[in-house]
Design a protein around this motif. Structure first.
Motif, short mmCIF file in Angstrom:
data_model
loop_
_atom_site.label_atom_id
_atom_site.label_comp_id
_atom_site.label_asym_id
_atom_site.label_seq_id
_atom_site.Cartn_x
_atom_site.Cartn_y
_atom_site.Cartn_z
N THR A 260 0.83 -1.20 0.00
CA THR A 260 0.00 0.00 0.00
C THR A 260 0.87 1.25 0.00
O THR A 260 2.09 1.19 0.17
CB THR A 260 -0.91 0.02 1.24
N ALA A 261 0.21 2.40 -0.19
CA ALA A 261 0.93 3.67 -0.16
C ALA A 261 1.57 3.90 1.21
O ALA A 261 2.67 4.46 1.31
CB ALA A 261 -0.02 4.81 -0.51
N MET A 262 0.90 3.46 2.27
CA MET A 262 1.46 3.60 3.62
C MET A 262 2.73 2.77 3.77
O MET A 262 3.71 3.21 4.37
CB MET A 262 0.42 3.17 4.66
N GLY B 66 9.02 2.94 3.75
CA GLY B 66 10.28 2.46 3.21
C GLY B 66 10.22 1.14 2.49
O GLY B 66 11.24 0.66 1.97
N LYS B 67 9.05 0.51 2.39
CA LYS B 67 8.94 -0.78 1.71
C LYS B 67 8.97 -0.58 0.20
O LYS B 67 8.48 0.43 -0.32
CB LYS B 67 7.65 -1.49 2.13
N ASP B 68 9.56 -1.53 -0.52
CA ASP B 68 9.65 -1.45 -1.98
C ASP B 68 8.26 -1.58 -2.60
O ASP B 68 7.42 -2.36 -2.13
CB ASP B 68 10.55 -2.57 -2.50
N MET B 69 8.00 -0.79 -3.68
CA MET B 69 6.68 -0.81 -4.33
C MET B 69 6.30 -2.18 -4.85
O MET B 69 5.13 -2.54 -4.89
CB MET B 69 6.66 0.19 -5.49
N GLN B 70 7.31 -2.96 -5.28
CA GLN B 70 7.04 -4.28 -5.84
C GLN B 70 7.16 -5.39 -4.80
O GLN B 70 7.02 -6.56 -5.13
CB GLN B 70 8.01 -4.56 -6.99
N GLY B 71 7.43 -5.02 -3.57
CA GLY B 71 7.55 -6.02 -2.52
C GLY B 71 8.86 -6.78 -2.54
O GLY B 71 8.97 -7.86 -1.94
N ILE B 72 9.88 -6.26 -3.23
CA ILE B 72 11.18 -6.93 -3.30
C ILE B 72 11.96 -6.64 -2.02
O ILE B 72 12.19 -5.48 -1.68
CB ILE B 72 11.97 -6.46 -4.53
N LYS C 92 13.93 16.30 -12.32
CA LYS C 92 13.90 15.41 -11.17
C LYS C 92 13.32 16.13 -9.96
O LYS C 92 13.43 17.35 -9.83
CB LYS C 92 15.31 14.90 -10.86
N GLY C 93 12.69 15.34 -9.11
CA GLY C 93 12.11 15.91 -7.90
C GLY C 93 10.67 16.35 -8.05
O GLY C 93 10.05 16.77 -7.07
N GLN C 94 10.10 16.25 -9.27
CA GLN C 94 8.71 16.64 -9.49
C GLN C 94 7.78 15.45 -9.24
O GLN C 94 8.19 14.29 -9.35
CB GLN C 94 8.52 17.16 -10.91
N LEU C 95 6.52 15.71 -8.93
CA LEU C 95 5.53 14.67 -8.69
C LEU C 95 4.81 14.35 -9.99
O LEU C 95 4.00 15.13 -10.47
CB LEU C 95 4.52 15.11 -7.62
N TYR C 96 5.14 13.19 -10.59
CA TYR C 96 4.54 12.80 -11.86
C TYR C 96 3.43 11.76 -11.67
O TYR C 96 2.59 11.58 -12.53
CB TYR C 96 5.61 12.24 -12.80
N TYR C 97 3.46 11.05 -10.60
CA TYR C 97 2.39 10.11 -10.28
C TYR C 97 2.39 9.88 -8.78
O TYR C 97 3.35 10.21 -8.09
CB TYR C 97 2.57 8.78 -11.02
N GLU C 98 1.31 9.33 -8.29
CA GLU C 98 1.20 9.03 -6.87
C GLU C 98 0.88 7.55 -6.71
O GLU C 98 -0.14 7.07 -7.21
CB GLU C 98 0.12 9.89 -6.22
N PHE C 99 1.76 6.82 -6.06
CA PHE C 99 1.58 5.38 -5.87
C PHE C 99 0.41 5.12 -4.94
O PHE C 99 0.24 5.77 -3.91
CB PHE C 99 2.86 4.77 -5.30
N GLN C 100 -0.41 4.11 -5.31
CA GLN C 100 -1.55 3.74 -4.49
C GLN C 100 -1.45 2.32 -3.96
O GLN C 100 -1.59 2.09 -2.77
CB GLN C 100 -2.85 3.88 -5.31
N HIS C 101 -1.19 1.36 -4.87
CA HIS C 101 -1.26 -0.03 -4.44
C HIS C 101 -0.61 -0.93 -5.48
O HIS C 101 -0.65 -0.65 -6.67
CB HIS C 101 -2.73 -0.45 -4.26
N SER C 102 0.03 -1.99 -5.03
CA SER C 102 0.54 -3.02 -5.94
C SER C 102 0.27 -4.38 -5.31
O SER C 102 0.10 -4.50 -4.09
CB SER C 102 2.04 -2.85 -6.21
N THR C 103 0.20 -5.40 -6.17
CA THR C 103 -0.07 -6.75 -5.69
C THR C 103 0.80 -7.75 -6.42
O THR C 103 1.16 -7.55 -7.58
CB THR C 103 -1.55 -7.13 -5.88
N ARG C 104 1.16 -8.82 -5.72
CA ARG C 104 1.88 -9.93 -6.32
C ARG C 104 1.02 -11.19 -6.30
O ARG C 104 1.51 -12.29 -6.54
CB ARG C 104 3.20 -10.17 -5.57
N SER C 105 -0.26 -11.01 -6.00
CA SER C 105 -1.17 -12.16 -5.94
C SER C 105 -1.60 -12.62 -7.33
O SER C 105 -2.08 -13.73 -7.49
CB SER C 105 -2.40 -11.82 -5.11
N VAL C 106 -1.45 -11.75 -8.34
CA VAL C 106 -1.74 -12.13 -9.72
C VAL C 106 -0.50 -11.82 -10.56
O VAL C 106 0.10 -10.76 -10.41
CB VAL C 106 -2.97 -11.38 -10.28
N LYS C 107 -0.13 -12.76 -11.42
CA LYS C 107 1.07 -12.58 -12.23
C LYS C 107 0.72 -12.79 -13.70
O LYS C 107 0.22 -13.85 -14.07
CB LYS C 107 2.16 -13.56 -11.82
#
Length: 281
Positions: A43-45, A50-56, A98-113
């Motif tokens: 999640t965004a939280m 500090g957690k990786d967006m992809q869960g790595i 660099k340093g600009q806000l181009y998107y805002e992360f919301q959620h990622s999942t590894r339950s579907v590949k």
């Protein structure tokens, strides 16, 4: 079209040692880690903590994220038909600040590949809304909801798939274990294209498959891309771009090919613009 496109159309598949190949489960050997409950959904939280967006789990990896990214950028060989086209385009493009806000992360999942059989296949993942994603996973087309975090199988192509509706030139024999090279989802219609010119159509609000056909018997008949669109009259159509140098316009009200355009080159992709023009590459 590159030589590797031709190899793919002829039925060649990536060798095990091909660094450009994408594994059948959509993962990377070096970064493939068992999915746990802690890394299944990010999640965004979690990212703010500090957690990786992809869960790595980089803290237990033999390299850092930055070093791995740099290694990938240096080792990846991009294929281009026009020599130095990438370098020329870089001169025309404005560099991003660099340093600009181009998107805002919301959620990622590894339950579907997603399953991508070759790195040059197109459009095997579709987002129809902000919360709905359709993707290929092995021989199944799955729907995943970002609202419920649940996946649902829309159609399974591993077995014998036959149409359940009667239409002119419907391929009633159907297809068996159809490898999908591209798909499209729009206007409540799902269309899959196969490596040998197979077309399978399913309306998301109907039971079963509505229409099947084989666009070509050419050995290079792989379906490169599909484009679903509405005509100004409101009728539903889709374009099928194939390696046999053909572009076919399907009318989904009458379930038939209403236009067949021939080119001197394999058609990689075609788009329908708002002015009712068609562009083919």
């Amino acid at each position: 079209m590159s030589q590797r496109d031709g190899d793919l159309a002829a039925g060649a598949h990536p060798e095990e040692g091909d660094r450009h190949a994408v594994r059948m489960d959509g993962s990377d050997d070096e970064l493939d880690q068992p999915t746990s409950k802690a890394t299944e959904h990010i999640t965004a939280m979690d990212v703010r903590k500090g957690k990786d967006m992809q869960g790595i789990p980089w803290n237990v990896m033999p390299t850092t994220r930055d070093k791995y990214r740099q290694s990938r950028l240096q080792g990846y060989a991009n294929f281009e038909n026009v020599p130095n086209s990438g370098r020329l385009s870089e001169k025309e493009c404005m560099p991003a600040e660099k340093g600009q806000l181009y998107y805002e992360f919301q959620h990622s999942t590894r339950s579907v590949k997603p399953t991508i059989r070759h790195f040059q296949l197109r459009n095997l993942v579709w987002a129809t809304t902000r919360h709905d994603v359709y993707l290929m996973s092995n021989f199944s087309v799955l729907h995943w909801s970002a609202m419920t975090y649940k996946k649902q199988e829309v159609i399974n192509l591993q077995g014998h798939v036959t149409p359940c509706e009667k239409h002119h030139r419907n391929h009633y024999e159907g297809f068996y274990q159809t490898p999908v090279s591209t798909l499209a989802v729009k206007h409540n219609l799902l269309v899959t294209g196969g490596f040998h010119g197979e077309i399978i159509c399913k309306f998301l609000d109907r039971q079963g498959v509505s229409y099947c056909c084989k666009t070509t018997n050419d050995d290079d008949g792989i379906t490169n891309s599909l484009e679903i669109f509405e005509k100004p009259s409101g009728s539903l159509h889709f374009l099928a771009s194939n390696n046999d140098c053909g572009l076919r316009d399907f009318d989904m009200e009458k379930f038939r090919i209403c236009n067949h355009f021939h080119f001197a080159w394999p058609v990689n992709v075609s788009l329908q613009c708002l002015l009712n023009f068609q562009f083919s590459i």
